[in-house]
Design a protein around this motif. Sequence first.
Motif, mmCIF file in Angstrom:
data_model
loop_
_atom_site.group_PDB
_atom_site.id
_atom_site.type_symbol
_atom_site.label_atom_id
_atom_site.label_comp_id
_atom_site.label_asym_id
_atom_site.label_seq_id
_atom_site.Cartn_x
_atom_site.Cartn_y
_atom_site.Cartn_z
ATOM 1 N N GLY A 58 0.785 -1.238 0.000
ATOM 2 C CA GLY A 58 0.000 0.000 0.000
ATOM 3 C C GLY A 58 0.804 1.269 0.000
ATOM 4 O O GLY A 58 0.241 2.339 0.293
ATOM 5 N N PHE A 61 -0.580 4.349 -1.770
ATOM 6 C CA PHE A 61 -1.765 5.051 -1.293
ATOM 7 C C PHE A 61 -1.368 6.014 -0.174
ATOM 8 O O PHE A 61 -0.557 5.668 0.703
ATOM 9 N N ALA A 73 -8.393 4.988 -5.969
ATOM 10 C CA ALA A 73 -8.615 3.594 -5.583
ATOM 11 C C ALA A 73 -9.477 2.872 -6.619
ATOM 12 O O ALA A 73 -9.223 1.716 -6.981
ATOM 13 N N ARG A 74 -10.505 3.554 -7.110
ATOM 14 C CA ARG A 74 -11.368 2.951 -8.119
ATOM 15 C C ARG A 74 -10.586 2.658 -9.402
ATOM 16 O O ARG A 74 -10.733 1.598 -10.016
ATOM 17 N N TYR A 76 -7.407 2.159 -9.678
ATOM 18 C CA TYR A 76 -6.468 1.086 -9.387
ATOM 19 C C TYR A 76 -7.148 -0.276 -9.453
ATOM 20 O O TYR A 76 -6.682 -1.204 -10.137
ATOM 21 N N ALA A 77 -8.284 -0.431 -8.783
ATOM 22 C CA ALA A 77 -8.996 -1.715 -8.761
ATOM 23 C C ALA A 77 -9.538 -2.078 -10.139
ATOM 24 O O ALA A 77 -9.492 -3.245 -10.556
ATOM 25 N N PHE A 90 -3.028 -7.574 0.351
ATOM 26 C CA PHE A 90 -2.625 -6.298 0.965
ATOM 27 C C PHE A 90 -2.003 -6.592 2.337
ATOM 28 O O PHE A 90 -2.646 -7.164 3.222
ATOM 29 N N GLU A 102 -11.129 3.371 1.062
ATOM 30 C CA GLU A 102 -11.385 3.627 -0.354
ATOM 31 C C GLU A 102 -11.038 2.407 -1.216
ATOM 32 O O GLU A 102 -11.753 2.077 -2.165
ATOM 33 N N LEU A 103 -9.958 1.715 -0.853
ATOM 34 C CA LEU A 103 -9.550 0.536 -1.615
ATOM 35 C C LEU A 103 -10.498 -0.629 -1.362
ATOM 36 O O LEU A 103 -10.820 -1.391 -2.275
ATOM 37 N N CYS A 107 -12.464 -2.399 -4.425
ATOM 38 C CA CYS A 107 -12.350 -3.832 -4.728
ATOM 39 C C CYS A 107 -13.713 -4.512 -4.698
ATOM 40 O O CYS A 107 -14.000 -5.394 -5.520
ATOM 41 N N LEU A 114 -10.024 -9.379 -2.161
ATOM 42 C CA LEU A 114 -9.037 -8.625 -1.383
ATOM 43 C C LEU A 114 -8.601 -9.486 -0.195
ATOM 44 O O LEU A 114 -9.424 -9.883 0.635
#
Length: 504
Positions: A58, A61, A73-74, A76-77, A90, A102-103, A107, A114
């Motif tokens: 992480g 982030f 985050a959106r 990235y996922a 993670f 947010e992650l 996800c 996750l």
Amino acid sequence: MALTLRNLLAEPGLGLRLLPGDPSTAEQLDREISWAHSSDLMNPTPWLEPGQLLLTDGGQFPFEPDSNAVEDARTYAERLRKTGILGLGFAVNVVHRAVPRELVDACAEFELPLILVPSSTPFIRVIRRVADAIAEDRQARMQWSIEAQRAVGRAALRPDGLAATLRELESQLGCWVALYDALGQLVPVRTKRGVPADVREDVEAAVAAQLRGGRRAAAQLRETDLAITLQTIGQSDRLRGVLAIGTTLPPDPAASDLIESVVGIASIAIEQSRALDDARRGLRTGVMELYLAGSVDAAARALRDMDTWSPAGRIRVAVVRGARDWGPVLNELELMAVSTDVAFARIGDELVVLFPSNVAPPLEFVARDGLRAGVSGAVGIRDVSKGREDARRALRRADRDGEVVDLERLAERGLVAWLDASDGRVLAARMLDPVRARPDGEELMAALRAWYEHNCAWDPAARSLGMHRHSLRSRIATVQEVTGLDLESFSARTELWLALELGD
């Protein structure tokens, strides 16, 4: 056994676990992991491939959420999901004490599993476990491949080598296998499983398409719940058939190697069969010559020894001409003879075909290949020579490529149709053209037609024309003079009537 996310989560020494409330499905957790990578890049996808597990601590982030945290985050996922990443591991208590909210939400939104990785589990341990599992699986598949190849080789040595080989392939892959010949017809080989009814039409259509292509090729049949592989057999421009295999999953390299081996064995078996077909063709020619010579009993014995249909009772004879290369036609008939009552042989520049009198002529290839054929009426088994001559007479009336002339159909249409098919119109025109060429030609032709329509009776014919019978006699006498026929005789009247019918 292949390593999946579910298997990895169950490893007691790693301490991995899904984030509480993770919406991952059983299908996602049971997919095979192809590799594991670690990266703290915000966009690591250029170095990733589908089926992999990504590990991160992480570092990419921020510690404190900013205005772009949710969107980052959106993004990235979404990138990971589109790349085909199976899951995101993670590590907590390394950079972040917990996974950023947010992650977690991103996800969940993009259905990306996750996984929490404890600080006590270094990434290299997870990666090594994945690598070991992949190596173990490869070793197991290699051992399976060796044993499977040996089993297929042993099956090929059995008396029913081809059928035994296909059954062994079914056992090794847990699949169904079907062999189609060069005509796209299912070969009656005894296997353990048949083609499922719900995909049979799709498979047959795909097989036909591959054979039309005329090139060696492998293909996957789409839009089905099964992984169906189609592999041609034989050389390019001389395909011998198609092998269809239906499995629950697409074949991996080891399974593909086994399939290739079976295709090779099937190719050898079929090529050997074709060599026997060449020998059978010579025998068939000799048998047909026996039938033509009237030696029916000797010919029948020879066909029975070939384990093929032996003509009996009433049959019909077809004669086909026009092929530059008889090989494809003879191959097709040889395949047809397995399941159809037909005897055939090439004699000189023509193909002679015998078949039962109560079935349609098995001559579909004539129209397709632009040949010409004549078919006799029904004859006795000792009259094959006569049937051949009748078929030749019918063949002479074929005036275009792809045409099959049936002697029985001509006979049903009468003598006029027969003469018409024999170009009788040419002679009819030569006889009547002098009449038509006269200034009063139309009147003479009308009088002639009316006379014949009333069976050469003068009064009824004259009344139909609105004239005196002597006037009609005068016109018929003129026709007689022009044509040179003595219309007082029955034979001359018949000849002129035929000319009139053909001319009209």
